[in-house]
Write an enzyme that holds these catalytic residues in place. Structure first.
Site, PDB file in Angstrom:
ATOM      1  N   CYS A 297      -4.560   2.316  -3.786  1.00 15.36           N
ATOM      2  CA  CYS A 297      -3.307   2.853  -3.210  1.00 15.36           C
ATOM      3  C   CYS A 297      -2.148   1.889  -3.430  1.00 15.36           C
ATOM      4  O   CYS A 297      -1.278   1.736  -2.554  1.00 15.36           O
ATOM      5  CB  CYS A 297      -3.456   3.181  -1.722  1.00 15.36           C
ATOM      6  SG  CYS A 297      -4.725   4.398  -1.392  1.00 15.36           S
TER       7      CYS A 297
ATOM      8  N   GLN B 174      -4.159  -4.606   7.305  1.00 20.69           N
ATOM      9  CA  GLN B 174      -5.140  -5.483   6.674  1.00 20.69           C
ATOM     10  C   GLN B 174      -5.142  -6.874   7.313  1.00 20.69           C
ATOM     11  O   GLN B 174      -5.975  -7.701   6.988  1.00 20.69           O
ATOM     12  CB  GLN B 174      -4.787  -5.586   5.181  1.00 20.69           C
ATOM     13  CG  GLN B 174      -5.938  -5.690   4.235  1.00 20.69           C
ATOM     14  CD  GLN B 174      -6.935  -4.545   4.323  1.00 20.69           C
ATOM     15  OE1 GLN B 174      -8.042  -4.731   4.826  1.00 20.69           O
ATOM     16  NE2 GLN B 174      -6.589  -3.378   3.831  1.00 20.69           N
TER      17      GLN B 174
ATOM     18  N   HIS C 120       0.872  -1.169   0.000  1.00 19.16           N
ATOM     19  CA  HIS C 120       0.000   0.000   0.000  1.00 19.16           C
ATOM     20  C   HIS C 120       0.918   1.230   0.000  1.00 19.16           C
ATOM     21  O   HIS C 120       2.016   1.199   0.563  1.00 19.16           O
ATOM     22  CB  HIS C 120      -0.841  -0.047   1.285  1.00 19.16           C
ATOM     23  CG  HIS C 120      -1.924   0.971   1.377  1.00 19.16           C
ATOM     24  ND1 HIS C 120      -1.680   2.290   1.683  1.00 19.16           N
ATOM     25  CD2 HIS C 120      -3.263   0.866   1.232  1.00 19.16           C
ATOM     26  CE1 HIS C 120      -2.827   2.948   1.730  1.00 19.16           C
ATOM     27  NE2 HIS C 120      -3.803   2.105   1.441  1.00 19.16           N
TER      28      HIS C 120
ATOM     29  N   ASP D 181       3.400  -3.879   8.157  1.00 24.58           N
ATOM     30  CA  ASP D 181       2.130  -3.176   7.996  1.00 24.58           C
ATOM     31  C   ASP D 181       1.026  -4.221   8.193  1.00 24.58           C
ATOM     32  O   ASP D 181       0.770  -5.041   7.314  1.00 24.58           O
ATOM     33  CB  ASP D 181       2.086  -2.565   6.594  1.00 24.58           C
ATOM     34  CG  ASP D 181       0.710  -2.026   6.246  1.00 24.58           C
ATOM     35  OD1 ASP D 181      -0.180  -2.041   7.121  1.00 24.58           O
ATOM     36  OD2 ASP D 181       0.530  -1.597   5.092  1.00 24.58           O
TER      37      ASP D 181
ATOM     38  N   LYS E 115     -10.449  -0.383  10.424  1.00 20.71           N
ATOM     39  CA  LYS E 115     -10.637  -1.579   9.599  1.00 20.71           C
ATOM     40  C   LYS E 115     -11.004  -2.792  10.461  1.00 20.71           C
ATOM     41  O   LYS E 115     -11.214  -3.874   9.942  1.00 20.71           O
ATOM     42  CB  LYS E 115      -9.359  -1.884   8.817  1.00 20.71           C
ATOM     43  CG  LYS E 115      -8.995  -0.799   7.802  1.00 20.71           C
ATOM     44  CD  LYS E 115      -7.796  -1.198   6.998  1.00 20.71           C
ATOM     45  CE  LYS E 115      -7.188  -0.049   6.233  1.00 20.71           C
ATOM     46  NZ  LYS E 115      -8.002   0.439   5.129  1.00 20.71           N
TER      47      LYS E 115
HETATM   48  C1  LIG Z   1      -2.370  -2.795   3.661  1.00 21.65           C
HETATM   49  C2  LIG Z   1      -2.681  -1.394   4.097  1.00 21.65           C
HETATM   50  N1  LIG Z   1      -1.739  -0.660   4.669  1.00 21.65           N
HETATM   51  C3  LIG Z   1      -1.963   0.579   5.104  1.00 21.65           C
HETATM   52  C4  LIG Z   1      -3.195   1.161   4.944  1.00 21.65           C
HETATM   53  C5  LIG Z   1      -3.420   2.543   5.436  1.00 21.65           C
HETATM   54  O1  LIG Z   1      -4.363   2.532   6.437  1.00 21.65           O
HETATM   55  P1  LIG Z   1      -4.917   3.915   7.004  1.00 21.65           P
HETATM   56  O2  LIG Z   1      -5.481   4.649   5.816  1.00 21.65           O
HETATM   57  O3  LIG Z   1      -5.939   3.523   7.994  1.00 21.65           O
HETATM   58  O4  LIG Z   1      -3.748   4.594   7.573  1.00 21.65           O
HETATM   59  C6  LIG Z   1      -4.213   0.456   4.327  1.00 21.65           C
HETATM   60  C7  LIG Z   1      -5.542   1.073   4.071  1.00 21.65           C
HETATM   61  O5  LIG Z   1      -6.274   0.686   3.213  1.00 21.65           O
HETATM   62  C8  LIG Z   1      -3.959  -0.868   3.904  1.00 21.65           C
HETATM   63  O6  LIG Z   1      -4.920  -1.598   3.334  1.00 21.65           O
END
Ligand SMILES: Cc1ncc(COP(=O)(O)O)c(C=O)c1O
Length: 415
Positions: free
Chosen positions: A373, A211, A130, A208, A234
């Protein structure tokens, strides 16, 4: 032929009653929410916990000495302890409440990266990231004169661990950053191997888990990570709260990311010194009601069981892959069901993903269309965008059937 998943690990029909959003209709039809990867819906238990906090316990935390303030602070710190237990962190001092996973990763990139990266060093991310776990590293690496490199994917959308040594060649690996579950393809990556490899190189490993944490058990000690980023919205929690877990010995050596109130020990004209963990990284007024909501979300998920949620979503993913394959011209991206969480990305012929999503919306079917993204991944797939359906504990197999019916309708309209 459609096959209904057998032995669902959780009773999604029953759980849906906890989610007021499903009482609504859109365009006169019941909502089919297949976009939980972007944000999950919220159960009453979370909404009520936040209401009750505002009604009975609200004021700023870590400020006053009066009883109400102490009550608010206890609720906020109680939520931190729930977050600690949720990811099996050794200490609550290692849980930093932040706005979301993006802020958590930026904190590490800035606070660790600005003091530890330089020419000759390399930061490695994967092609599956992402932008939240890609852009901060790309930026900090460039700023510090370090190299920024990308671990490629195989044709299944799985990270090529066999390419690690090649990607790292000729430089000093300082950071390896990857997701545990991909938001685009649902790929579950072997991050324990990545973490172990990073440590062999003398690098830190940043996970990260935005998800992953909502959908499967994340144990920071088992992963062997140094930092883990989580978003609350999420995982049935409210917007505006997430957390970073980091190893205390690393966090202690890092400079603060944001400066201001609360994060200091002593401020003088000559010099300012920082407070203890976790306060050093929590400048300004805290998102207290949001933290309480996140704590309630953790209670909610724990009561259902993360293993049961993961098993159920795995069944949904397998069912979706099977049913979606019936749609003429569909291209399904990503690994087989046994390597993926409840996320399925696809394109239908050369129909534009936005057109597909808009036609589905006429039947109140909410899916995502776009690059999610993940533009480096889209480049690898050779597309500008995909459609994406993503599932959670309240998703019903019948909703996947409605998606498939909707895609047949898309064919009739656009075909
Ligand atoms: C795999 C992953 N990492 C990071 C993020 C970023 O999350 P946030 O927008 O809540 O900071 C997302 C959001 O869709 C995501 O799916």
């Amino acid at each position: 032929m459609a096959v209904t998943p057998t032995k669902p690990a959780i009773d999604a029909h029953k759980l849906r009653a906890d989610f007021p959003i499903f009482e609504q209709h859109f365009h006169g039809k019941p909502l089919v929410y297949l976009d939980s990867a972007v944000a999950s819906q919220k159960p009453r238990q979370v909404l009520q916990a936040m209401d009750s906090f505002y009604e009975t316990s609200y004021t700023n935390v870590h400020r006053g000495v009066y009883a109400l303030s102490e009550r608010a602070t206890a609720a906020y710190e109680g939520a931190r302890d729930k977050a600690r237990a949720f990811v099996n962190a050794p200490s609550a001092r290692e849980i930093i409440f932040l706005r979301n996973a993006t802020e958590a990763i930026n904190l590490v990139a800035y606070s660790w990266g600005l003091n530890n990266l330089g020419p000759g060093d390399v930061v490695i991310v994967t092609e599956l990231e992402h932008h939240s776990n890609y852009v901060p590293w790309q930026y900090i690496a460039k700023k510090m004169g370090a190299d920024f490199r990308m671990l490629p994917l195989d044709d299944n959308g799985e990270v090529r661990l066999d390419a690690l040594d090649e990607v790292a060649a000729g430089a000093h690996v300082k950071v390896v950053a990857s997701n545990l579950v991909s938001n685009s393809l649902g790929t579950i990556s072997d991050v324990t191997t990545l973490a172990a490899w990073a440590h062999e190189q003398g690098a830190i490993y940043v996970c990260d888990a935005a998800q992953a944490a909502p959908h499967r058990r994340v144990d920071v000690q088992e992963l062997g990570a140094d930092f883990v980023a989580v978003s609350g919205h999420k995982m049935c929690g409210p917007s505006g709260i997430g957390f970073l877990w980091g190893r205390a010995e690393l966090l202690e050596r890092m400079e603060p990311f944001l400066m201001g109130g609360h994060m200091i020990r002593k401020v003088a004209y000559e010099q300012t010194t920082w407070g203890e963990l976790p306060h050093k990284f929590e400048a300004g007024s805290a998102p207290s009601a949001e933290a309480v909501g996140l704590g309630a979300a953790i209670d909610y998920l724990e009561a259902i069981g993360l293993d049961a949620i993961a098993a159920y979503e795995h069944e949904l993913a397998a069912y979706a892959l099977e049913r979606l394959a019936e749609v003429p011209g569909i291209v399904l991206y990503g690994p087989p069901a046994d390597h993926r969480a409840g996320i399925v990305s696809f394109n239908v012929g050369d129909f534009h993903p936005h057109d597909v999503a808009q036609i589905l919306d006429m039947d109140a079917i909410a899916i995502r269309a776009g690059h999610h993204c993940c533009q480096p991944l889209m480049r690898k797939l050779g597309v500008a965008a995909t459609n994406r359906a993503s599932f959670y504990l309240y998703t019903l197999p019948e909703e996947i059937d409605r998606l498939v019916d909707g895609l047949h309708k898309v064919h009739k309209i656009l075909g």
